[in-house]
Motif scaffolding. Structure first.
Motif, PDB file in Angstrom:
ATOM      1  N   LYS A 116     -27.583  -7.272 -50.637  1.00  0.00           N
ATOM      2  CA  LYS A 116     -28.680  -8.225 -50.575  1.00  0.00           C
ATOM      3  C   LYS A 116     -28.532  -9.280 -51.668  1.00  0.00           C
ATOM      4  CE  LYS A 116     -32.077  -5.092 -48.485  1.00  0.00           C
ATOM      5  NZ  LYS A 116     -32.212  -5.850 -47.230  1.00  0.00           N
ATOM      6  N   ILE A 117     -28.948 -10.506 -51.344  1.00  0.00           N
ATOM      7  CA  ILE A 117     -28.970 -11.594 -52.308  1.00  0.00           C
ATOM      8  C   ILE A 117     -30.385 -12.172 -52.298  1.00  0.00           C
ATOM      9  CG2 ILE A 117     -27.929 -13.086 -50.547  1.00  0.00           C
ATOM     10  CD1 ILE A 117     -26.817 -14.795 -52.818  1.00  0.00           C
ATOM     11  N   GLU A 118     -31.101 -11.929 -53.388  1.00  0.00           N
ATOM     12  CA  GLU A 118     -32.520 -12.279 -53.492  1.00  0.00           C
ATOM     13  C   GLU A 118     -33.300 -11.711 -52.303  1.00  0.00           C
ATOM     14  OE1 GLU A 118     -33.190 -16.397 -54.369  1.00  0.00           O
ATOM     15  OE2 GLU A 118     -32.345 -16.184 -56.389  1.00  0.00           O
ATOM     16  N   GLY A 119     -32.972 -10.457 -51.974  1.00  0.00           N
ATOM     17  CA  GLY A 119     -33.690  -9.729 -50.932  1.00  0.00           C
ATOM     18  C   GLY A 119     -33.211  -9.973 -49.519  1.00  0.00           C
ATOM     19  N   GLN A 120     -32.244 -10.880 -49.336  1.00  0.00           N
ATOM     20  CA  GLN A 120     -31.746 -11.190 -47.996  1.00  0.00           C
ATOM     21  C   GLN A 120     -30.396 -10.526 -47.748  1.00  0.00           C
ATOM     22  OE1 GLN A 120     -32.835 -15.506 -46.761  1.00  0.00           O
ATOM     23  NE2 GLN A 120     -32.258 -15.632 -48.912  1.00  0.00           N
ATOM     24  N   ASP A 121     -30.228  -9.947 -46.569  1.00  0.00           N
ATOM     25  CA  ASP A 121     -28.968  -9.293 -46.224  1.00  0.00           C
ATOM     26  C   ASP A 121     -27.836 -10.313 -46.153  1.00  0.00           C
ATOM     27  OD1 ASP A 121     -30.029  -6.716 -46.009  1.00  0.00           O
ATOM     28  OD2 ASP A 121     -30.698  -7.077 -43.959  1.00  0.00           O
ATOM     29  N   LEU A 122     -26.670  -9.912 -46.647  1.00  0.00           N
ATOM     30  CA  LEU A 122     -25.513 -10.806 -46.645  1.00  0.00           C
ATOM     31  C   LEU A 122     -24.234  -9.984 -46.687  1.00  0.00           C
ATOM     32  CD1 LEU A 122     -24.484 -13.799 -46.903  1.00  0.00           C
ATOM     33  CD2 LEU A 122     -24.458 -13.424 -49.383  1.00  0.00           C
ATOM     34  N   VAL A 123     -23.219 -10.428 -45.941  1.00  0.00           N
ATOM     35  CA  VAL A 123     -21.874  -9.865 -46.038  1.00  0.00           C
ATOM     36  C   VAL A 123     -21.009 -10.865 -46.791  1.00  0.00           C
ATOM     37  CG1 VAL A 123     -19.784  -9.233 -44.766  1.00  0.00           C
ATOM     38  CG2 VAL A 123     -22.014  -8.438 -43.970  1.00  0.00           C
TER      39      VAL A 123
END
Length: 281
Positions: A116-123
């Motif tokens: 997560k990046i600032e609570g957002q899912d990311l690959v």
């Protein structure tokens, strides 16, 4: 020769007893040449606090900078290259791979992870220049392809961090095929309407620049990054003209329309988060 020795208690008497600083604690900024302590580098996200030069870092450092609390799950960690061409130069390709894996602790020139990046899912798929110059071989292409498949399946945005000298010559055509393979996978990602951000770091060259590095919905780079296809000497010999100063820097590339933004690493996480929110909405 007593006047060459210090004999008071607690004072070093010979150079043999002198303690050296452990390796890796201090290094020198390649730009301003000032000494940098490791703790200061980490605190400033591996940017020189004297001149703002962005130090070269690998996937371990990028993951720690971008993922929340440095928490992530690595994807496809066991993939390694074969030797389909039985390449031999000064040493066998398989021996070179084993030596580099032992030296770097990496399986190949790329690592993929989800978090997560600032609570957002990311690959994030991030290249490592320390592994044979970050060269693009079959494992690099396969990990990117599988990462994109994961993003499509789980509806997660994709960030590609490029840092490479280009195609891996020891895999010849197998390496060059990764350009088409990754580009085709990115087309599927686009059809699925999933955001793709490409981050070009120092250096991004060769077949990597000519394929996935320049195909982002948003293309961004770090300040001063070397970005190009062929080297300056090859280009000069081909076109028979002198080249503009700094023509392969991120700033020059942005000026000529190949980049959308140049982002300071210390602001990268915040900017990426805002890009993802914007594109998802």
């Amino acid at each position: 020769m007593a006047w060459f020795k210090r004999e008071l208690k607690g004072i070093i008497t010979t150079t043999e007893e002198k303690k050296e600083a452990p390796d890796g604690i201090w290094n020198k900024c390649p730009n301003c040449k000032k000494p940098l302590h490791y703790s200061e580098q980490v605190e400033n996200q591996y940017v020189c606090h004297y001149c703002g030069f962005h130090l070269r870092i690998g996937s371990k450092e990028y993951f720690s900078v971008l993922f929340d609390n440095n928490e992530f799950t690595e994807l496809f960690p066991e993939l390694t290259s074969g030797d389909p061409l039985h390449f031999e130069d000064t040493k066998k390709y398989t021996d070179r791979l084993k030596e580099t894996q032992k030296k770097t602790g990496l399986k190949d020139a790329i690592r993929s992870a989800t978090g997560k990046i600032e609570g957002q899912d990311l690959v994030i798929a991030c290249m490592d220049f320390n592994f044979i110059g970050g060269s693009m071989g079959s494992v690099v292409g396969e990990k990117i392809a599988r990462s994109i498949d994961y993003c499509i399946e789980h509806k997660v945005p994709f960030l590609m961090i490029s840092k490479s000298g280009g195609a891996r010559m020891m895999e010849a055509a197998f390496s060059l095929m990764q350009m088409a393979k990754t580009s085709a996978k990115l087309a599927l990602l686009s059809q699925a309407k999933i955001p793709y951000i490409s981050l070009l770091t120092d250096p991004t060259t060769g077949g990597v620049t000519a394929s996935y590095a320049m195909l982002g919905d948003i293309n961004i780079a770090e300040p001063g990054a070397l970005i190009g296809f062929a080297g300056p000497r090859v280009i000069k010999e081909t076109i028979k003209k002198d080249l503009p100063k700094g023509f392969q820097t991120a700033e020059f590339v942005q000026e000529h329309g190949f980049l959308d933004f140049i982002v300071d690493r210390r602001e990268m996480k915040e900017k990426l988060s805002s890009f993802i929110k914007m594109m998802k909405n």
